[in-house]
Design an enzyme around this catalytic site. Structure first.
Site, PDB file in Angstrom:
ATOM      1  N   SER A   1      31.550  22.738  -1.281  1.00  0.00           N
ATOM      2  CA  SER A   1      32.291  22.337  -0.178  1.00  0.00           C
ATOM      3  C   SER A   1      32.173  22.678   1.103  1.00  0.00           C
ATOM      4  O   SER A   1      32.374  22.130   2.336  1.00  0.00           O
ATOM      5  CB  SER A   1      33.780  22.980  -0.195  1.00  0.00           C
ATOM      6  OG  SER A   1      33.719  24.300  -0.479  1.00  0.00           O
TER       7      SER A   1
ATOM      8  N   HIS B   1      37.415  27.622   5.073  1.00  0.00           N
ATOM      9  CA  HIS B   1      36.287  26.921   5.158  1.00  0.00           C
ATOM     10  C   HIS B   1      35.781  26.573   6.593  1.00  0.00           C
ATOM     11  O   HIS B   1      36.791  26.901   7.468  1.00  0.00           O
ATOM     12  CB  HIS B   1      36.568  25.552   4.430  1.00  0.00           C
ATOM     13  CG  HIS B   1      36.374  25.490   2.936  1.00  0.00           C
ATOM     14  ND1 HIS B   1      37.433  25.888   2.114  1.00  0.00           N
ATOM     15  CD2 HIS B   1      35.094  25.000   2.240  1.00  0.00           C
ATOM     16  CE1 HIS B   1      36.923  25.913   0.748  1.00  0.00           C
ATOM     17  NE2 HIS B   1      35.625  25.489   1.051  1.00  0.00           N
TER      18      HIS B   1
END
Length: 284
Positions: free
Chosen positions: A59, A266
């Site tokens: 990711s 993230h």
């Protein structure tokens, strides 16, 4: 000027009283030379295409958290604002493929991401290893559990990184080299999650912050070691994220995101453009 007159006759110029002659072929040649010279000046130097580039990984490569998602990528959540696309847009590679996918572990790379690689591939980038070590579960435990729960879960992840992950990385790196024998491979790491110098930070305890950042160091150290063993370049992003971790006030990372939850912890779009892209660009 008695005795001197120019006469145009057929394909030549003649000078009365002399023997000077200039043929039309010379005039045409001169015209051609001038055309070539002016053409080169106008066109300027040609811009060579960048190397064929393939982006692999999890990711952090796909771009979870960066927004601007490619709907065709489905649950891989690839973002057009992620660092692989930023490099592609800046360097115009002769070809480009992005097979990075949210949630990927090392075996996902070897089993499903290597298709675009071949002997003509010139550049490969990858972030991988965080999910093998249980990144998502570590963050869930540290967010919902006690300090001791967090410390114990991180210790388990660190033991995995030290004892099990090296062989998995070696298998993945060997597969990449086998499929792309001529490529420069850049292994990118993971940033610290928290700015430990911040005097105040809402959310997790200092103990949890320190332990999570410790886990990043253990993982990055192993990634750097195995990358070097395979002759791959190491891209350490901790320096570019320094001062921009959570709690810094100028965060390049998301904290807990309710929806979509997979953006939590993230990099943001700025994290990719100012955190990851400069490191890849310096190592390509």
């Amino acid at each position: 000027m008695a005795g001197f007159r120019l006469l145009l006759s057929g394909s030549q110029l003649s000078c009365h009283g002399g023997s000077v002659r200039l043929t039309k072929s010379l005039a045409a040649f001169a015209t051609l030379v001038l055309a070539v010279v002016f053409g080169v000046v106008a066109a300027g130097p040609a811009n060579a295409a960048g190397p064929a580039y393939v982006a692999l990984g999890d990711s952090y490569s796909a771009g979870n958290g960066a927004g601007n998602y490619d709907s065709a990528s489905g649950n891989c959540h690839r973002s057009f604002s992620a660092y692989p696309y930023l490099w592609k847009n800046a360097h115009s590679p002769s070809s480009f493929a992005d097979t990075a996918c949210s949630g990927a572990v090392t075996t996902d790379v070897t089993n499903s991401q290597l298709g675009p690689l071949n002997s003509s591939t010139g550049l490969v980038s990858i972030t991988i290893g965080g999910n093998d070590a249980g990144f998502s579960d570590v963050m869930t435990t540290c967010v919902t559990g006690s300090d001791s729960d967090c410390v114990n879960r991180v210790n388990t992840a660190e033991n995995y990184v030290r004892n099990t992950l090296p062989a998995r990385l070696d298998a993945t790196y060997n597969a990449i080299r086998s499929h792309a024998p001529n490529a420069r491979v850049v292994v990118l790491g993971y940033p610290h999650m928290y700015d430990l110098s911040a005097w105040f930070c809402v959310g997790l305890s200092d103990t949890k912050h320190q332990k999570i950042d410790e886990a990043s160091d253990v993982l990055d150290s192993m990634l750097a070691s195995r990358a070097a063993a395979h002759g791959f370049a190491w891209g350490d992003v901790r320096s570019t994220f320094n001062g921009h971790e959570l709690c810094s006030g100028d965060d390049y990372l998301h904290s807990l995101v309710v929806s979509p939850s997979w953006e939590s912890y993230h990099p943001t779009a700025t994290g990719h453009s100012a955190g990851y892209y400069p490191v890849l660009n310096a190592n390509d």
